[in-house]
Scaffold this active site. Structure first.
Site, short mmCIF file in Angstrom:
data_model
loop_
_atom_site.label_atom_id
_atom_site.label_comp_id
_atom_site.label_asym_id
_atom_site.label_seq_id
_atom_site.Cartn_x
_atom_site.Cartn_y
_atom_site.Cartn_z
N CYS A 162 0.92 -0.90 0.06
CA CYS A 162 0.12 -0.06 -0.07
C CYS A 162 0.89 1.34 0.03
O CYS A 162 1.59 1.48 -1.04
CB CYS A 162 -1.03 0.07 1.16
SG CYS A 162 -2.33 1.07 1.11
N HIS A 220 -3.22 -5.69 1.35
CA HIS A 220 -2.61 -5.84 2.54
C HIS A 220 -2.38 -7.22 3.07
O HIS A 220 -3.21 -7.74 3.74
CB HIS A 220 -3.17 -5.16 3.72
CG HIS A 220 -2.94 -3.51 3.61
ND1 HIS A 220 -2.27 -3.03 4.50
CD2 HIS A 220 -3.65 -2.71 2.84
CE1 HIS A 220 -2.19 -1.49 4.29
NE2 HIS A 220 -3.36 -1.34 2.98
N GLU A 222 -0.26 -8.54 5.02
CA GLU A 222 -0.36 -8.70 6.41
C GLU A 222 -1.51 -8.86 7.43
O GLU A 222 -1.58 -9.39 8.66
CB GLU A 222 0.57 -7.56 7.13
CG GLU A 222 0.00 -6.10 7.39
CD GLU A 222 -0.31 -5.59 6.14
OE1 GLU A 222 -0.49 -5.93 5.02
OE2 GLU A 222 -0.59 -4.26 6.30
#
EC number: 6.3.5.3
Lengths: 223, 80
Positions: free
Chosen positions: A86, A194, A196
Protein backbone atom coordinates in the site's frame (compact mmCIF):
# COMPACT_ATOMS: atom_id res chain seq x y z
CA UNK A 1 16.43 -17.28 11.98
CA UNK A 2 15.42 -15.12 9.02
CA UNK A 3 15.26 -11.48 10.13
CA UNK A 4 12.74 -9.22 8.41
CA UNK A 5 13.00 -5.47 8.94
CA UNK A 6 9.78 -3.44 9.11
CA UNK A 7 10.24 0.30 8.57
CA UNK A 8 8.29 2.81 10.64
CA UNK A 9 7.85 6.23 9.05
CA UNK A 10 5.98 9.07 10.78
CA UNK A 11 2.39 8.19 9.87
CA UNK A 12 2.93 4.47 9.23
CA UNK A 13 -0.13 2.54 10.43
CA UNK A 14 0.45 -1.11 9.63
CA UNK A 15 4.03 -1.52 10.81
CA UNK A 16 2.88 -3.39 13.94
CA UNK A 17 0.56 -5.64 11.91
CA UNK A 18 3.36 -6.36 9.44
CA UNK A 19 5.75 -7.26 12.28
CA UNK A 20 3.09 -9.51 13.82
CA UNK A 21 2.51 -11.24 10.48
CA UNK A 22 6.25 -11.84 10.16
CA UNK A 23 6.28 -13.47 13.62
CA UNK A 24 3.15 -15.54 12.90
CA UNK A 25 4.95 -16.85 9.83
CA UNK A 26 7.79 -18.03 12.08
CA UNK A 27 10.30 -15.32 11.14
CA UNK A 28 11.92 -12.65 13.30
CA UNK A 29 10.60 -9.09 12.94
CA UNK A 30 13.13 -6.27 13.36
CA UNK A 31 11.85 -2.69 13.76
CA UNK A 32 13.62 -0.16 11.51
CA UNK A 33 13.34 3.61 11.92
CA UNK A 34 12.91 6.13 9.08
CA UNK A 35 15.49 8.56 10.46
CA UNK A 36 18.30 6.00 10.68
CA UNK A 37 20.15 4.62 7.69
CA UNK A 38 20.78 1.34 9.53
CA UNK A 39 19.11 -1.82 8.28
CA UNK A 40 20.37 -3.70 11.38
CA UNK A 41 21.69 -6.55 9.25
CA UNK A 42 18.23 -7.80 8.22
CA UNK A 43 17.66 -10.32 5.42
CA UNK A 44 14.63 -8.57 3.93
CA UNK A 45 12.63 -5.35 4.35
CA UNK A 46 8.91 -4.57 4.45
CA UNK A 47 7.68 -1.03 3.81
CA UNK A 48 4.27 -1.05 5.53
CA UNK A 49 0.99 0.69 4.83
CA UNK A 50 -0.24 3.94 6.29
CA UNK A 51 0.14 7.62 5.52
CA UNK A 52 3.87 8.32 5.77
CA UNK A 53 4.52 12.03 6.38
CA UNK A 54 0.75 12.59 6.26
CA UNK A 55 0.70 11.86 2.51
CA UNK A 56 1.91 15.45 2.12
CA UNK A 57 2.93 16.47 -1.42
CA UNK A 58 2.18 12.98 -2.84
CA UNK A 59 1.80 9.58 -1.19
CA UNK A 60 5.30 8.31 -0.44
CA UNK A 61 7.06 11.33 -1.95
CA UNK A 62 8.69 12.53 1.26
CA UNK A 63 9.30 9.09 2.77
CA UNK A 64 11.31 8.27 -0.33
CA UNK A 65 13.98 10.78 0.74
CA UNK A 66 14.23 9.59 4.37
CA UNK A 67 17.63 8.25 5.53
CA UNK A 68 16.43 4.64 5.80
CA UNK A 69 15.36 4.65 2.14
CA UNK A 70 18.93 5.37 0.95
CA UNK A 71 19.91 2.06 2.55
CA UNK A 72 16.78 0.24 1.35
CA UNK A 73 17.38 1.39 -2.24
CA UNK A 74 21.03 0.23 -2.13
CA UNK A 75 20.05 -3.12 -0.58
CA UNK A 76 17.22 -3.64 -3.07
CA UNK A 77 19.56 -2.95 -5.98
CA UNK A 78 21.96 -5.51 -4.50
CA UNK A 79 19.18 -8.13 -4.47
CA UNK A 80 17.68 -7.98 -0.97
CA UNK A 81 13.97 -8.93 -0.94
CA UNK A 82 11.81 -5.84 -0.37
CA UNK A 83 8.02 -5.83 -0.09
CA UNK A 84 6.05 -2.58 -0.29
CA UNK A 85 2.47 -2.78 0.91
CA UNK A 86 0.00 0.00 0.00
CA UNK A 87 1.82 3.16 1.12
CA UNK A 88 5.01 1.08 0.92
CA UNK A 89 4.20 0.37 -2.76
CA UNK A 90 3.79 4.12 -3.28
CA UNK A 91 7.19 4.69 -1.64
CA UNK A 92 8.78 2.08 -3.95
CA UNK A 93 7.32 3.85 -7.00
CA UNK A 94 8.50 7.27 -5.78
CA UNK A 95 11.94 5.70 -5.21
CA UNK A 96 11.98 4.43 -8.82
CA UNK A 97 12.60 0.90 -7.54
CA UNK A 98 9.32 0.14 -9.32
CA UNK A 99 7.90 1.99 -12.35
CA UNK A 100 4.64 3.91 -12.47
CA UNK A 101 2.67 5.85 -9.87
CA UNK A 102 -0.61 5.76 -7.95
CA UNK A 103 -3.32 8.40 -8.32
CA UNK A 104 -6.65 8.84 -6.54
CA UNK A 105 -9.16 6.01 -7.02
CA UNK A 106 -11.28 6.48 -10.12
CA UNK A 107 -14.48 6.24 -8.05
CA UNK A 108 -13.13 9.00 -5.76
CA UNK A 109 -13.94 6.95 -2.66
CA UNK A 110 -11.79 5.21 -0.11
CA UNK A 111 -12.07 1.49 -0.84
CA UNK A 112 -12.01 -0.97 2.08
CA UNK A 113 -12.89 -4.59 1.30
CA UNK A 114 -11.79 -8.18 0.85
CA UNK A 115 -10.40 -8.06 -2.70
CA UNK A 116 -10.05 -11.00 -5.06
CA UNK A 117 -6.73 -11.14 -6.90
CA UNK A 118 -5.04 -13.41 -9.38
CA UNK A 119 -1.39 -14.26 -8.81
CA UNK A 120 0.19 -13.66 -12.22
CA UNK A 121 3.88 -14.15 -11.40
CA UNK A 122 5.28 -16.79 -9.06
CA UNK A 123 8.97 -16.25 -9.84
CA UNK A 124 9.40 -13.43 -7.29
CA UNK A 125 10.90 -13.49 -3.80
CA UNK A 126 7.45 -12.89 -2.31
CA UNK A 127 5.14 -15.08 -4.44
CA UNK A 128 7.01 -18.31 -5.22
CA UNK A 129 4.85 -20.27 -2.74
CA UNK A 130 1.67 -19.54 -4.73
CA UNK A 131 0.40 -21.75 -7.52
CA UNK A 132 0.61 -19.94 -10.89
CA UNK A 133 -2.74 -18.26 -11.59
CA UNK A 134 -3.98 -18.81 -8.03
CA UNK A 135 -7.02 -16.74 -7.10
CA UNK A 136 -6.66 -15.30 -3.61
CA UNK A 137 -8.46 -12.83 -1.34
CA UNK A 138 -6.53 -10.05 0.40
CA UNK A 139 -7.70 -6.95 2.28
CA UNK A 140 -7.62 -3.75 0.19
CA UNK A 141 -7.93 -0.34 1.87
CA UNK A 142 -6.84 2.90 0.24
CA UNK A 143 -7.91 6.18 -1.33
CA UNK A 144 -5.08 6.43 -3.84
CA UNK A 145 -4.53 2.98 -5.28
CA UNK A 146 -5.16 3.71 -8.92
CA UNK A 147 -1.99 2.44 -10.62
CA UNK A 148 -0.91 4.34 -13.73
CA UNK A 149 2.11 4.18 -15.99
CA UNK A 150 3.03 5.28 -19.50
CA UNK A 151 1.79 2.94 -22.28
CA UNK A 152 5.30 1.72 -23.11
CA UNK A 153 5.94 0.98 -19.41
CA UNK A 154 2.71 -1.03 -19.19
CA UNK A 155 3.69 -2.95 -22.32
CA UNK A 156 7.14 -3.67 -20.85
CA UNK A 157 5.56 -4.92 -17.58
CA UNK A 158 3.22 -7.19 -19.54
CA UNK A 159 5.91 -8.48 -21.88
CA UNK A 160 8.40 -9.25 -19.12
CA UNK A 161 5.95 -10.92 -16.73
CA UNK A 162 6.37 -8.28 -14.04
CA UNK A 163 2.68 -7.86 -13.28
CA UNK A 164 2.53 -9.95 -10.10
CA UNK A 165 -1.11 -9.46 -9.03
CA UNK A 166 -4.18 -8.46 -11.01
CA UNK A 167 -7.53 -7.39 -9.56
CA UNK A 168 -10.49 -9.62 -10.31
CA UNK A 169 -13.05 -6.82 -10.62
CA UNK A 170 -11.08 -3.58 -10.85
CA UNK A 171 -11.91 -1.55 -7.70
CA UNK A 172 -10.07 1.70 -8.45
CA UNK A 173 -9.37 2.20 -12.16
CA UNK A 174 -5.82 0.79 -12.12
CA UNK A 175 -4.32 0.37 -15.60
CA UNK A 176 -4.49 -3.24 -16.86
CA UNK A 177 -6.15 -4.23 -13.52
CA UNK A 178 -2.71 -4.04 -11.90
CA UNK A 179 -2.68 -4.65 -8.13
CA UNK A 180 1.03 -5.38 -7.77
CA UNK A 181 4.27 -5.47 -9.77
CA UNK A 182 7.90 -6.48 -9.33
CA UNK A 183 11.28 -5.20 -10.43
CA UNK A 184 13.20 -6.99 -13.17
CA UNK A 185 15.03 -9.25 -10.75
CA UNK A 186 11.88 -10.18 -8.79
CA UNK A 187 13.31 -9.31 -5.37
CA UNK A 188 11.28 -6.09 -5.07
CA UNK A 189 7.48 -6.43 -5.07
CA UNK A 190 4.89 -3.74 -4.41
CA UNK A 191 1.14 -4.20 -4.09
CA UNK A 192 -1.80 -2.16 -2.86
CA UNK A 193 -3.63 -4.97 -0.97
CA UNK A 194 -2.47 -5.84 2.56
CA UNK A 195 -1.21 -9.44 2.97
CA UNK A 196 -0.25 -8.70 6.61
CA UNK A 197 -3.98 -8.50 7.41
CA UNK A 198 -4.61 -12.02 6.06
CA UNK A 199 -2.57 -14.17 8.43
CA UNK A 200 -4.79 -14.81 11.47
CA UNK A 201 -8.05 -16.83 11.26
CA UNK A 202 -9.50 -14.83 14.18
CA UNK A 203 -9.73 -11.60 12.16
CA UNK A 204 -9.16 -12.51 8.50
CA UNK A 205 -11.52 -14.08 5.99
CA UNK A 206 -8.59 -15.79 4.28
CA UNK A 207 -5.02 -16.72 5.20
CA UNK A 208 -3.73 -15.87 1.74
CA UNK A 209 -1.14 -13.50 3.25
CA UNK A 210 0.90 -16.33 4.71
CA UNK A 211 2.41 -17.57 1.41
CA UNK A 212 4.13 -14.18 1.01
CA UNK A 213 6.27 -15.02 4.03
CA UNK A 214 6.67 -18.69 3.09
CA UNK A 215 7.95 -17.46 -0.30
CA UNK A 216 10.48 -15.22 1.40
CA UNK A 217 11.64 -18.03 3.68
CA UNK A 218 12.05 -20.32 0.65
CA UNK A 219 14.04 -17.82 -1.39
CA UNK A 220 16.35 -16.98 1.51
CA UNK A 221 16.88 -20.68 2.31
CA UNK A 222 18.06 -21.13 -1.30
CA UNK A 223 20.43 -18.16 -1.10
CA UNK B 1 13.85 38.71 -2.42
CA UNK B 2 12.93 36.86 -5.59
CA UNK B 3 9.95 34.57 -5.79
CA UNK B 4 9.67 31.60 -8.12
CA UNK B 5 6.40 29.88 -8.92
CA UNK B 6 6.22 26.19 -9.71
CA UNK B 7 2.90 24.97 -11.11
CA UNK B 8 2.33 21.21 -11.08
CA UNK B 9 -0.55 19.71 -13.08
CA UNK B 10 -1.69 16.16 -13.73
CA UNK B 11 -0.67 15.17 -17.27
CA UNK B 12 -3.50 15.65 -19.79
CA UNK B 13 -3.79 11.90 -20.43
CA UNK B 14 -3.97 11.07 -16.69
CA UNK B 15 -7.38 10.93 -15.04
CA UNK B 16 -7.90 13.74 -12.54
CA UNK B 17 -10.55 12.52 -10.06
CA UNK B 18 -10.30 15.69 -7.93
CA UNK B 19 -10.83 17.92 -10.94
CA UNK B 20 -13.76 15.76 -11.99
CA UNK B 21 -15.34 16.11 -8.53
CA UNK B 22 -14.95 19.90 -8.65
CA UNK B 23 -16.34 19.99 -12.20
CA UNK B 24 -19.41 18.05 -11.01
CA UNK B 25 -19.93 20.33 -8.02
CA UNK B 26 -19.72 23.46 -10.17
CA UNK B 27 -22.37 22.07 -12.54
CA UNK B 28 -24.66 21.29 -9.61
CA UNK B 29 -24.24 24.91 -8.43
CA UNK B 30 -25.34 26.17 -11.85
CA UNK B 31 -21.88 27.13 -13.14
CA UNK B 32 -22.39 25.50 -16.52
CA UNK B 33 -19.84 24.61 -19.15
CA UNK B 34 -16.78 24.65 -16.86
CA UNK B 35 -14.33 21.76 -16.91
CA UNK B 36 -11.72 21.80 -14.15
CA UNK B 37 -8.35 20.13 -13.78
CA UNK B 38 -6.77 20.53 -10.38
CA UNK B 39 -3.08 20.96 -9.72
CA UNK B 40 -0.70 22.48 -7.19
CA UNK B 41 1.09 25.81 -6.98
CA UNK B 42 4.35 26.20 -5.06
CA UNK B 43 5.59 29.69 -4.15
CA UNK B 44 9.30 29.61 -3.48
CA UNK B 45 11.14 32.51 -1.81
CA UNK B 46 14.75 32.54 -2.95
CA UNK B 47 17.49 33.97 -0.73
CA UNK B 48 19.94 36.25 -2.54
CA UNK B 49 20.12 36.95 -6.24
CA UNK B 50 18.13 34.83 -8.63
CA UNK B 51 20.75 33.71 -11.15
CA UNK B 52 20.23 31.37 -14.09
CA UNK B 53 22.09 28.76 -12.09
CA UNK B 54 19.72 29.21 -9.15
CA UNK B 55 16.71 28.89 -11.46
CA UNK B 56 18.15 25.73 -12.94
CA UNK B 57 18.57 24.39 -9.41
CA UNK B 58 14.87 25.06 -8.72
CA UNK B 59 13.93 23.27 -11.94
CA UNK B 60 15.95 20.30 -10.73
CA UNK B 61 14.19 20.48 -7.33
CA UNK B 62 10.81 20.54 -9.06
CA UNK B 63 11.67 17.48 -11.10
CA UNK B 64 13.16 15.65 -8.10
CA UNK B 65 10.53 16.33 -5.45
CA UNK B 66 7.72 18.75 -6.29
CA UNK B 67 6.39 16.84 -9.31
CA UNK B 68 6.25 13.15 -10.16
CA UNK B 69 6.85 13.25 -13.88
CA UNK B 70 5.24 9.83 -14.34
CA UNK B 71 1.84 11.44 -13.75
CA UNK B 72 2.47 15.19 -13.57
CA UNK B 73 4.02 18.01 -15.58
CA UNK B 74 5.45 21.18 -14.11
CA UNK B 75 6.23 24.76 -15.09
CA UNK B 76 8.79 27.01 -13.39
CA UNK B 77 8.57 30.81 -13.73
CA UNK B 78 9.81 33.90 -11.94
CA UNK B 79 7.09 35.89 -10.19
CA UNK B 80 7.15 39.42 -11.60
Amino acid sequence: MIRVGVVTFPGSLDDEDAARAVRLAGLEAVPLWHASDSLAGVDAVILPGGFSYGDYLRCGAIARFSPVMDSVIDAANAGMPVLGICNGFQVLCESHLLPGAMIRNAGRTFVCKDQSLRVEATDTAWTNAFAPGAEISIVLKNGEGNYQAAPDTLRMLEDTGRIVFRYLGNPNGSANDIAGISNERGNVVGLMPHPEHNVDPLVASSLDGLPFFASLAAVLARA
Amino acid sequence: MARVIVDVMPKPEILDPQGKAVTGALARLGFDGLTVRQGKRFEIEVDGELTDERLEQIRHAAETLLANTVIEEFDVRVDA
